[in-house]
Design an enzyme around this catalytic site. Sequence first.
Site, PDB file in Angstrom:
ATOM      1  N   ASP A 275     -92.549  76.448  -8.493  1.00  0.00           N
ATOM      2  CA  ASP A 275     -92.319  77.820  -7.864  1.00  0.00           C
ATOM      3  C   ASP A 275     -93.481  77.919  -7.092  1.00  0.00           C
ATOM      4  O   ASP A 275     -94.476  77.068  -6.773  1.00  0.00           O
ATOM      5  CB  ASP A 275     -92.349  78.782  -8.946  1.00  0.00           C
ATOM      6  CG  ASP A 275     -93.711  78.978  -9.852  1.00  0.00           C
ATOM      7  OD1 ASP A 275     -94.454  78.157  -9.489  1.00  0.00           O
ATOM      8  OD2 ASP A 275     -93.632  79.975 -10.628  1.00  0.00           O
TER       9      ASP A 275
ATOM     10  N   HIS B 163     -86.749  59.139 -34.939  1.00  0.00           N
ATOM     11  CA  HIS B 163     -86.676  60.234 -33.866  1.00  0.00           C
ATOM     12  C   HIS B 163     -85.551  60.611 -33.403  1.00  0.00           C
ATOM     13  O   HIS B 163     -85.111  61.752 -33.077  1.00  0.00           O
ATOM     14  CB  HIS B 163     -87.835  59.899 -33.008  1.00  0.00           C
ATOM     15  CG  HIS B 163     -89.034  59.440 -33.456  1.00  0.00           C
ATOM     16  ND1 HIS B 163     -89.909  60.537 -34.198  1.00  0.00           N
ATOM     17  CD2 HIS B 163     -89.714  58.405 -33.582  1.00  0.00           C
ATOM     18  CE1 HIS B 163     -90.926  59.672 -34.513  1.00  0.00           C
ATOM     19  NE2 HIS B 163     -91.053  58.555 -34.301  1.00  0.00           N
TER      20      HIS B 163
ATOM     21  N   GLY C 266     -96.639  76.134 -16.538  1.00  0.00           N
ATOM     22  CA  GLY C 266     -95.541  75.223 -16.847  1.00  0.00           C
ATOM     23  C   GLY C 266     -94.678  75.709 -17.867  1.00  0.00           C
ATOM     24  O   GLY C 266     -93.646  75.351 -18.472  1.00  0.00           O
TER      25      GLY C 266
ATOM     26  N   MET D 218     -91.205  77.378 -16.452  1.00  0.00           N
ATOM     27  CA  MET D 218     -90.472  76.383 -16.133  1.00  0.00           C
ATOM     28  C   MET D 218     -89.734  75.791 -17.480  1.00  0.00           C
ATOM     29  O   MET D 218     -88.536  75.402 -17.441  1.00  0.00           O
ATOM     30  CB  MET D 218     -91.008  75.187 -15.156  1.00  0.00           C
ATOM     31  CG  MET D 218     -91.494  75.888 -14.017  1.00  0.00           C
ATOM     32  SD  MET D 218     -89.735  75.680 -13.017  1.00  0.00           S
ATOM     33  CE  MET D 218     -90.650  75.670 -11.249  1.00  0.00           C
TER      34      MET D 218
ATOM     35  N   CYS E  85     -95.038  75.295 -12.260  1.00  0.00           N
ATOM     36  CA  CYS E  85     -95.482  76.430 -12.388  1.00  0.00           C
ATOM     37  C   CYS E  85     -96.941  76.567 -12.440  1.00  0.00           C
ATOM     38  O   CYS E  85     -97.582  75.874 -12.918  1.00  0.00           O
ATOM     39  CB  CYS E  85     -94.193  77.442 -12.763  1.00  0.00           C
ATOM     40  SG  CYS E  85     -94.617  77.401 -14.535  1.00  0.00           S
ATOM     41  N   GLY E  86     -97.265  78.008 -12.696  1.00  0.00           N
ATOM     42  CA  GLY E  86     -98.687  78.234 -12.913  1.00  0.00           C
ATOM     43  C   GLY E  86     -98.881  77.934 -14.348  1.00  0.00           C
ATOM     44  O   GLY E  86    -100.499  77.197 -14.287  1.00  0.00           O
TER      45      GLY E  86
END
Length: 147
Positions: free
Chosen positions: A7, A132, A67, A70, A64-65
Amino acid sequence: MLAIGCDHGGVALKNQVLQWLRDNNIEYKDFGTNTEESINYAPIAVKVARSITSGECDRGILICGTGIGMSLAANKVKGIRAAVCSNSFEARYTRLHNDANILCLGARVIGLGVAIDLIYTFLNTHFEGGRHQERIDEIAKIENGEM
């Protein structure tokens, strides 16, 4: 192929990351944005996520700022396991144990050096499988409404 998007808060870091990807001959597809004009992160996150679930790209990076936004948006797409990481331990283990397919970065949280370390670790660490895999299968059951 690596998918990448951001972004407005992640444009500067994304541009630096793109240069590193080019310098290291890593193929990528850029899903924008390319300006610092305010834009919502969800549409970019969905484009990157769908490029992975469709098979067009193998993994992704979203910036993004923090994370976080997002990662929240990307994780709404079935088959996506997006993780916010701020250190190499997290980046390593999100691949080893969670088979994460999108790395989310916070441009206001980390600098270029850390970002490159995280990306390198994310791209060069392989899923361990084994015990896992059962956990990944459980996540898929949640997505399919089976759990």
